[in-house]
Design a protein around this motif. Structure first.
Motif, PDB file in Angstrom:
ATOM      1  N   VAL A 101     -49.990  35.677  84.462  1.00 36.65           N
ATOM      2  CA  VAL A 101     -50.280  34.537  83.604  1.00 36.65           C
ATOM      3  C   VAL A 101     -51.265  34.934  82.523  1.00 36.65           C
ATOM      4  O   VAL A 101     -51.097  34.616  81.347  1.00 36.65           O
ATOM      5  N   LEU A 102     -52.293  35.683  82.887  1.00 41.82           N
ATOM      6  CA  LEU A 102     -53.310  36.087  81.924  1.00 41.82           C
ATOM      7  C   LEU A 102     -52.732  37.008  80.865  1.00 41.82           C
ATOM      8  O   LEU A 102     -53.186  37.022  79.732  1.00 41.82           O
ATOM      9  N   ALA A 103     -51.712  37.779  81.229  1.00 38.24           N
ATOM     10  CA  ALA A 103     -51.115  38.709  80.273  1.00 38.24           C
ATOM     11  C   ALA A 103     -50.547  37.973  79.070  1.00 38.24           C
ATOM     12  O   ALA A 103     -50.439  38.528  77.988  1.00 38.24           O
ATOM     13  N   ASP A 104     -50.158  36.715  79.253  1.00 36.98           N
ATOM     14  CA  ASP A 104     -49.671  35.902  78.147  1.00 36.98           C
ATOM     15  C   ASP A 104     -50.662  34.789  77.822  1.00 36.98           C
ATOM     16  O   ASP A 104     -50.305  33.745  77.305  1.00 36.98           O
ATOM     17  N   ALA A 105     -51.926  35.014  78.162  1.00 37.72           N
ATOM     18  CA  ALA A 105     -52.892  33.926  78.104  1.00 37.72           C
ATOM     19  C   ALA A 105     -53.287  33.578  76.682  1.00 37.72           C
ATOM     20  O   ALA A 105     -53.287  34.400  75.784  1.00 37.72           O
ATOM     21  N   VAL A 106     -53.612  32.302  76.508  1.00 34.67           N
ATOM     22  CA  VAL A 106     -54.261  31.834  75.303  1.00 34.67           C
ATOM     23  C   VAL A 106     -55.532  31.149  75.759  1.00 34.67           C
ATOM     24  O   VAL A 106     -55.652  30.708  76.898  1.00 34.67           O
ATOM     25  N   GLY A 107     -56.502  31.078  74.877  1.00 33.37           N
ATOM     26  CA  GLY A 107     -57.757  30.455  75.245  1.00 33.37           C
ATOM     27  C   GLY A 107     -57.579  29.001  75.631  1.00 33.37           C
ATOM     28  O   GLY A 107     -56.617  28.333  75.240  1.00 33.37           O
ATOM     29  N   LEU A 108     -58.533  28.497  76.392  1.00 29.77           N
ATOM     30  CA  LEU A 108     -58.448  27.115  76.853  1.00 29.77           C
ATOM     31  C   LEU A 108     -58.491  26.142  75.683  1.00 29.77           C
ATOM     32  O   LEU A 108     -57.884  25.069  75.736  1.00 29.77           O
ATOM     33  N   ALA A 109     -59.196  26.499  74.606  1.00 27.05           N
ATOM     34  CA  ALA A 109     -59.231  25.634  73.432  1.00 27.05           C
ATOM     35  C   ALA A 109     -57.832  25.412  72.877  1.00 27.05           C
ATOM     36  O   ALA A 109     -57.458  24.297  72.502  1.00 27.05           O
ATOM     37  N   LEU A 110     -57.045  26.475  72.828  1.00 32.43           N
ATOM     38  CA  LEU A 110     -55.671  26.351  72.350  1.00 32.43           C
ATOM     39  C   LEU A 110     -54.815  25.580  73.343  1.00 32.43           C
ATOM     40  O   LEU A 110     -53.992  24.745  72.961  1.00 32.43           O
ATOM     41  N   GLN A 111     -55.022  25.819  74.633  1.00 30.58           N
ATOM     42  CA  GLN A 111     -54.239  25.120  75.646  1.00 30.58           C
ATOM     43  C   GLN A 111     -54.479  23.609  75.587  1.00 30.58           C
ATOM     44  O   GLN A 111     -53.565  22.816  75.810  1.00 30.58           O
ATOM     45  N   VAL A 112     -55.710  23.210  75.272  1.00 29.07           N
ATOM     46  CA  VAL A 112     -56.015  21.781  75.134  1.00 29.07           C
ATOM     47  C   VAL A 112     -55.197  21.167  74.008  1.00 29.07           C
ATOM     48  O   VAL A 112     -54.609  20.088  74.157  1.00 29.07           O
ATOM     49  N   VAL A 113     -55.129  21.849  72.862  1.00 26.12           N
ATOM     50  CA  VAL A 113     -54.370  21.315  71.731  1.00 26.12           C
ATOM     51  C   VAL A 113     -52.879  21.275  72.060  1.00 26.12           C
ATOM     52  O   VAL A 113     -52.178  20.316  71.718  1.00 26.12           O
ATOM     53  N   ILE A 114     -52.383  22.307  72.730  1.00 21.30           N
ATOM     54  CA  ILE A 114     -50.972  22.320  73.124  1.00 21.30           C
ATOM     55  C   ILE A 114     -50.645  21.098  73.970  1.00 21.30           C
ATOM     56  O   ILE A 114     -49.592  20.462  73.804  1.00 21.30           O
ATOM     57  N   SER A 115     -51.555  20.733  74.868  1.00 22.89           N
ATOM     58  CA  SER A 115     -51.304  19.605  75.766  1.00 22.89           C
ATOM     59  C   SER A 115     -51.254  18.277  75.028  1.00 22.89           C
ATOM     60  O   SER A 115     -50.784  17.279  75.581  1.00 22.89           O
ATOM     61  N   GLU A 116     -51.729  18.248  73.789  1.00 20.43           N
ATOM     62  CA  GLU A 116     -51.727  17.016  73.006  1.00 20.43           C
ATOM     63  C   GLU A 116     -50.520  16.907  72.074  1.00 20.43           C
ATOM     64  O   GLU A 116     -50.332  15.877  71.419  1.00 20.43           O
ATOM     65  N   LEU A 117     -49.688  17.943  72.012  1.00 21.72           N
ATOM     66  CA  LEU A 117     -48.507  17.917  71.158  1.00 21.72           C
ATOM     67  C   LEU A 117     -47.393  17.102  71.809  1.00 21.72           C
ATOM     68  O   LEU A 117     -47.294  17.027  73.037  1.00 21.72           O
ATOM     69  N   ALA A 118     -46.543  16.501  70.971  1.00 17.19           N
ATOM     70  CA  ALA A 118     -45.357  15.809  71.480  1.00 17.19           C
ATOM     71  C   ALA A 118     -44.428  16.832  72.130  1.00 17.19           C
ATOM     72  O   ALA A 118     -44.427  18.008  71.740  1.00 17.19           O
ATOM     73  N   PRO A 119     -43.632  16.425  73.127  1.00 16.89           N
ATOM     74  CA  PRO A 119     -42.794  17.398  73.851  1.00 16.89           C
ATOM     75  C   PRO A 119     -41.973  18.336  72.977  1.00 16.89           C
ATOM     76  O   PRO A 119     -42.023  19.557  73.189  1.00 16.89           O
ATOM     77  N   PRO A 120     -41.211  17.855  71.967  1.00 16.37           N
ATOM     78  CA  PRO A 120     -40.426  18.809  71.165  1.00 16.37           C
ATOM     79  C   PRO A 120     -41.298  19.811  70.411  1.00 16.37           C
ATOM     80  O   PRO A 120     -40.961  20.993  70.329  1.00 16.37           O
ATOM     81  N   GLU A 121     -42.424  19.333  69.848  1.00 14.07           N
ATOM     82  CA  GLU A 121     -43.319  20.244  69.139  1.00 14.07           C
ATOM     83  C   GLU A 121     -43.931  21.250  70.101  1.00 14.07           C
ATOM     84  O   GLU A 121     -44.091  22.426  69.768  1.00 14.07           O
ATOM     85  N   ARG A 122     -44.283  20.798  71.270  1.00 15.69           N
ATOM     86  CA  ARG A 122     -44.890  21.687  72.262  1.00 15.69           C
ATOM     87  C   ARG A 122     -43.916  22.794  72.646  1.00 15.69           C
ATOM     88  O   ARG A 122     -44.286  23.973  72.693  1.00 15.69           O
ATOM     89  N   VAL A 123     -42.673  22.417  72.917  1.00 13.63           N
ATOM     90  CA  VAL A 123     -41.676  23.408  73.305  1.00 13.63           C
ATOM     91  C   VAL A 123     -41.433  24.398  72.171  1.00 13.63           C
ATOM     92  O   VAL A 123     -41.393  25.623  72.392  1.00 13.63           O
ATOM     93  N   ALA A 124     -41.273  23.901  70.955  1.00  7.59           N
ATOM     94  CA  ALA A 124     -41.003  24.786  69.822  1.00  7.59           C
ATOM     95  C   ALA A 124     -42.164  25.740  69.582  1.00  7.59           C
ATOM     96  O   ALA A 124     -41.961  26.944  69.361  1.00  7.59           O
ATOM     97  N   PHE A 125     -43.392  25.225  69.627  1.00 10.05           N
ATOM     98  CA  PHE A 125     -44.564  26.067  69.370  1.00 10.05           C
ATOM     99  C   PHE A 125     -44.754  27.104  70.469  1.00 10.05           C
ATOM    100  O   PHE A 125     -44.946  28.292  70.194  1.00 10.05           O
ATOM    101  N   VAL A 126     -44.715  26.661  71.712  1.00 10.65           N
ATOM    102  CA  VAL A 126     -44.957  27.585  72.824  1.00 10.65           C
ATOM    103  C   VAL A 126     -43.908  28.688  72.844  1.00 10.65           C
ATOM    104  O   VAL A 126     -44.237  29.884  72.945  1.00 10.65           O
ATOM    105  N   LEU A 127     -42.647  28.314  72.764  1.00  8.04           N
ATOM    106  CA  LEU A 127     -41.593  29.321  72.881  1.00  8.04           C
ATOM    107  C   LEU A 127     -41.580  30.274  71.688  1.00  8.04           C
ATOM    108  O   LEU A 127     -41.429  31.492  71.862  1.00  8.04           O
ATOM    109  N   HIS A 128     -41.760  29.757  70.484  1.00  9.65           N
ATOM    110  CA  HIS A 128     -41.683  30.638  69.320  1.00  9.65           C
ATOM    111  C   HIS A 128     -42.980  31.399  69.074  1.00  9.65           C
ATOM    112  O   HIS A 128     -42.989  32.627  68.983  1.00  9.65           O
TER     113      HIS A 128
END
Length: 297
Positions: A101-128
């Motif tokens: 998991v850490l090998a693909d880790a992003v900081g917790l600050a970024l993870q917080v913002v990801i959790s606030e994205l709408a589902p389609p935006e979250r999927v597109a951002f995370v995967l790409h």
């Protein structure tokens, strides 16, 4: 190599994908288990790119869960104001799955913002942006054209860039430099000494502190902004009875704080240019109890 061995070779990567999407380690494990069950029911001969197939399946399960959260708000992680994603805590000798998991880790600050994205935006951002999945493949998953999917990722990236300091400089699996750990040490030294000016000097003027105390400690759940406000608060909770245990939190320097041997919080720091820009504090007793923190004490 049998099917089980082939799947196990991708488990850590799939767990990382699911964690980025959902912000929960327990839910990520459940998603990976469901992906394994779907793999077992499939015909391996029809799968040309196993990793790509598994990432798609995992992402689809995550997307279903994210959409379910939107329609069943009472079950949503976001229903609890100020709730932080689960931190990924690591140290020397950490088990292989957490290392993956850490090998693909992003900081917790970024993870917080990801959790606030709408589902389609979250999927597109995370995967790409985090896993380099082509827009065409993400579009198939979301039922959108590649250009529309690219726009989703662009909107998400713009929101992330506005909320996460120096987002473009973040590199997965980056080891925190010695200076970052020294800044964290200086933060605690100044807080314990009560030296307000010295404490302010290690804080970015626009520093943000997010604290998640959970339902049992709802009064602790809040956001504090600005160097002087954060410094005043830091002095108040820098108890001399607290013992600090250095760890990595999502790849960034952090600490586990114990009182009389009992973990009371996990703090994760984002440090840029020699100053703390974001501090996340998880103080929810229930969630702390699920993190198996004893191994780091």
């Amino acid at each position: 190599m049998d099917g089980g061995d082939r799947f196990e070779g991708h488990r850590g990567h799939l767990r990382a994908v699911a964690y980025r999407m959902l912000g929960s380690l327990d839910e990520a494990d459940d998603v990976v288990q469901e992906a394994w069950l779907r793999y077992r029911r499939s015909d391996p001969a029809e799968i040309e790119n196993l990793r790509g197939w598994l990432v798609t399946v995992t992402s689809r399960i995550c997307l279903d869960q994210l959409r379910a959260r939107s329609t069943r708000r009472e079950d949503s992680l976001e229903d609890e104001p100020g709730r932080l994603p689960d931190p990924v805590i690591t140290a020397a000798g950490t088990d292989p799955e957490h290392e993956a998991v850490l090998a693909d880790a992003v900081g917790l600050a970024l993870q917080v913002v990801i959790s606030e994205l709408a589902p389609p935006e979250r999927v597109a951002f995370v995967l790409h942006d985090l896993f380099a999945v082509p827009f065409a493949d993400i579009g198939d998953l979301l039922g959108r054209s590649p250009s529309a999917t690219k726009q989703l990722a662009h909107r998400a990236r713009r929101r992330v860039s506005g909320a996460v300091p120096n987002f473009a400089d973040q590199t997965p699996s980056r080891p925190p430099g010695r200076s970052a750990r020294e800044v964290v040490d200086a933060f605690f030294a100044a807080a314990r000494s009560g030296d307000l000016d010295r404490l302010v000097s290690v804080l970015d003027p626009d520093v943000v502190v997010r604290t998640d105390g959970g339902l049992a400690n709802a009064a602790l759940t809040n956001v504090t902004r600005g160097a002087r406000a954060v410094a005043m608060r830091a002095r108040s909770f820098a108890s001399p009875r607290a013992v600090l245990h250095p760890v990595l939190v999502n790849g960034d320097p952090g600490v586990i704080v114990t009182m009389a041997g009992v973990p009371v919080s996990v703090l994760g720091f984002t440090v840029r240019d020699g100053q703390v820009v974001v501090l996340h504090a998880l103080a929810d007793p229930e969630r702390l109890g699920r993190l198996d923190l004893e191994q780091f004490l």
